[in-house]
Design a protein around this motif. Structure first.
Motif, PDB file in Angstrom:
ATOM      1  N   GLU A 107      12.853 136.863  33.687  1.00 13.92           N
ATOM      2  CA  GLU A 107      13.911 135.715  33.397  1.00 13.92           C
ATOM      3  C   GLU A 107      14.273 134.935  34.539  1.00 13.92           C
ATOM      4  O   GLU A 107      14.760 135.719  35.431  1.00 13.92           O
ATOM      5  CB  GLU A 107      14.977 136.345  32.671  1.00 13.92           C
ATOM      6  CG  GLU A 107      16.447 135.540  32.553  1.00 13.92           C
ATOM      7  CD  GLU A 107      17.557 136.386  31.900  1.00 13.92           C
ATOM      8  OE1 GLU A 107      18.506 135.542  31.593  1.00 13.92           O
ATOM      9  OE2 GLU A 107      17.552 137.701  32.024  1.00 13.92           O
ATOM     10  N   ASP A 160       5.806 125.403  24.392  1.00 20.42           N
ATOM     11  CA  ASP A 160       6.747 126.490  24.431  1.00 20.42           C
ATOM     12  C   ASP A 160       6.343 127.912  24.565  1.00 20.42           C
ATOM     13  O   ASP A 160       6.799 128.888  24.227  1.00 20.42           O
ATOM     14  CB  ASP A 160       7.102 126.733  22.787  1.00 20.42           C
ATOM     15  CG  ASP A 160       7.566 125.472  22.236  1.00 20.42           C
ATOM     16  OD1 ASP A 160       8.368 124.656  22.988  1.00 20.42           O
ATOM     17  OD2 ASP A 160       7.406 125.062  20.796  1.00 20.42           O
ATOM     18  N   LEU A 164      12.178 131.823  27.965  1.00 21.91           N
ATOM     19  CA  LEU A 164      12.595 130.587  27.879  1.00 21.91           C
ATOM     20  C   LEU A 164      14.041 130.583  27.972  1.00 21.91           C
ATOM     21  O   LEU A 164      14.649 130.989  27.136  1.00 21.91           O
ATOM     22  CB  LEU A 164      12.113 129.863  26.766  1.00 21.91           C
ATOM     23  CG  LEU A 164      10.444 129.967  26.695  1.00 21.91           C
ATOM     24  CD1 LEU A 164      10.016 129.176  25.381  1.00 21.91           C
ATOM     25  CD2 LEU A 164       9.974 129.451  27.884  1.00 21.91           C
ATOM     26  N   ASN A 165      14.690 129.841  29.106  1.00 19.07           N
ATOM     27  CA  ASN A 165      16.056 129.461  29.026  1.00 19.07           C
ATOM     28  C   ASN A 165      16.284 128.099  29.958  1.00 19.07           C
ATOM     29  O   ASN A 165      15.245 127.282  30.157  1.00 19.07           O
ATOM     30  CB  ASN A 165      16.995 130.751  29.709  1.00 19.07           C
ATOM     31  CG  ASN A 165      16.119 130.857  31.234  1.00 19.07           C
ATOM     32  OD1 ASN A 165      15.493 129.939  31.844  1.00 19.07           O
ATOM     33  ND2 ASN A 165      16.566 132.075  31.836  1.00 19.07           N
ATOM     34  N   VAL A 225      14.023 127.556  33.070  1.00 15.77           N
ATOM     35  CA  VAL A 225      12.775 127.195  32.570  1.00 15.77           C
ATOM     36  C   VAL A 225      12.487 125.649  32.329  1.00 15.77           C
ATOM     37  O   VAL A 225      11.574 125.057  33.004  1.00 15.77           O
ATOM     38  CB  VAL A 225      12.137 127.869  31.512  1.00 15.77           C
ATOM     39  CG1 VAL A 225      10.805 127.621  31.096  1.00 15.77           C
ATOM     40  CG2 VAL A 225      12.087 129.413  31.841  1.00 15.77           C
ATOM     41  N   ASP A 226      13.630 125.072  31.684  1.00 17.14           N
ATOM     42  CA  ASP A 226      13.595 123.688  31.338  1.00 17.14           C
ATOM     43  C   ASP A 226      13.731 122.715  32.612  1.00 17.14           C
ATOM     44  O   ASP A 226      12.817 121.920  32.933  1.00 17.14           O
ATOM     45  CB  ASP A 226      14.587 123.302  30.355  1.00 17.14           C
ATOM     46  CG  ASP A 226      14.301 123.874  29.085  1.00 17.14           C
ATOM     47  OD1 ASP A 226      13.318 124.094  28.629  1.00 17.14           O
ATOM     48  OD2 ASP A 226      15.384 124.143  28.167  1.00 17.14           O
ATOM     49  N   ASN A 282      10.440 123.051  34.725  1.00 14.31           N
ATOM     50  CA  ASN A 282       9.668 122.302  34.332  1.00 14.31           C
ATOM     51  C   ASN A 282       9.774 120.880  34.531  1.00 14.31           C
ATOM     52  O   ASN A 282       8.791 120.086  34.718  1.00 14.31           O
ATOM     53  CB  ASN A 282       9.584 122.736  32.755  1.00 14.31           C
ATOM     54  CG  ASN A 282       8.322 122.089  31.953  1.00 14.31           C
ATOM     55  OD1 ASN A 282       7.228 122.072  32.557  1.00 14.31           O
ATOM     56  ND2 ASN A 282       8.554 121.087  30.892  1.00 14.31           N
ATOM     57  N   ALA A 324       5.669 129.943  28.749  1.00 20.41           N
ATOM     58  CA  ALA A 324       5.650 129.754  30.131  1.00 20.41           C
ATOM     59  C   ALA A 324       5.000 131.103  30.798  1.00 20.41           C
ATOM     60  O   ALA A 324       5.196 132.038  30.311  1.00 20.41           O
ATOM     61  CB  ALA A 324       7.205 129.366  30.716  1.00 20.41           C
ATOM     62  N   TYR A 365       3.883 125.631  32.019  1.00 20.25           N
ATOM     63  CA  TYR A 365       4.880 125.666  30.780  1.00 20.25           C
ATOM     64  C   TYR A 365       4.104 124.724  29.843  1.00 20.25           C
ATOM     65  O   TYR A 365       4.178 123.468  30.436  1.00 20.25           O
ATOM     66  CB  TYR A 365       6.182 125.255  31.128  1.00 20.25           C
ATOM     67  CG  TYR A 365       7.365 125.218  30.107  1.00 20.25           C
ATOM     68  CD1 TYR A 365       7.181 126.185  28.951  1.00 20.25           C
ATOM     69  CD2 TYR A 365       7.903 124.224  29.780  1.00 20.25           C
ATOM     70  CE1 TYR A 365       8.064 126.021  28.019  1.00 20.25           C
ATOM     71  CE2 TYR A 365       9.070 124.159  28.857  1.00 20.25           C
ATOM     72  CZ  TYR A 365       9.085 125.064  27.777  1.00 20.25           C
ATOM     73  OH  TYR A 365       9.946 125.037  26.909  1.00 20.25           O
TER      74      TYR A 365
END
Length: 137
Positions: free
Chosen positions: A114, A54, A69-70, A73-74, A77, A56, A51
């Motif tokens: 996703e 912005d 990205l959701n 994912v954060d 990361n 991934a 990632y």
């Protein structure tokens, strides 16, 4: 006489064979034995995750997925940062998610992922993280 006896035995053997019909019992039993996770429509994927800036990506042994990205994912990361030396380093992940096709006319990877569930995060092998960088000595 022997020929008649052989013919009778062949006919009796032919007509006495069971004609087994396959039923849907095996299929329905198999479905009832599936776990809740196996029936939820999500796919298990293992591969290298990165990632950066912005974007991934998850690269498996067979395919590359652009990751939607959701919040997951954060979260992934954040877990991966412990195993990275550089921001561009890959980490080995095991996730479950929904795979969709890229809409026509959009740029990016053909397959999108996703992420719904994070199962594990591990450091990638050192050979995969060899990145050539210019300007550094």
């Amino acid at each position: 006489m022997k020929n008649v006896l052989i013919v009778i035995i062949c006919f009796s053997a032919f007509f006495n064979c069971k004609n087994e019909k396959k039923t849907d019992e095996n299929i329905s039993t198999e479905n009832s034995e599936r776990t809740e996770k196996q029936s939820d429509g999500l796919t298990l994927l293992k591969g290298d995750f990165v990632y950066y800036a912005d974007a991934a990506i998850l690269q498996t042994h067979a395919e590359i997925y652009g990751v939607i990205l959701n919040n997951k994912v954060d979260e992934l990361n954040d877990k991966a940062k412990a195993f990275k030396k550089e921001a561009t380093d890959f980490v080995l992940v095991e996730v479950r998610g929904k795979i969709t096709q890229k809409p026509e006319g959009e740029e990016g990877w053909d397959n999108r992922l996703e992420i719904i569930e994070i199962l594990s995060v591990k450091p990638a092998s050192k050979e995969k993280n060899n990145v050539v960088q210019s300007g550094k000595e």
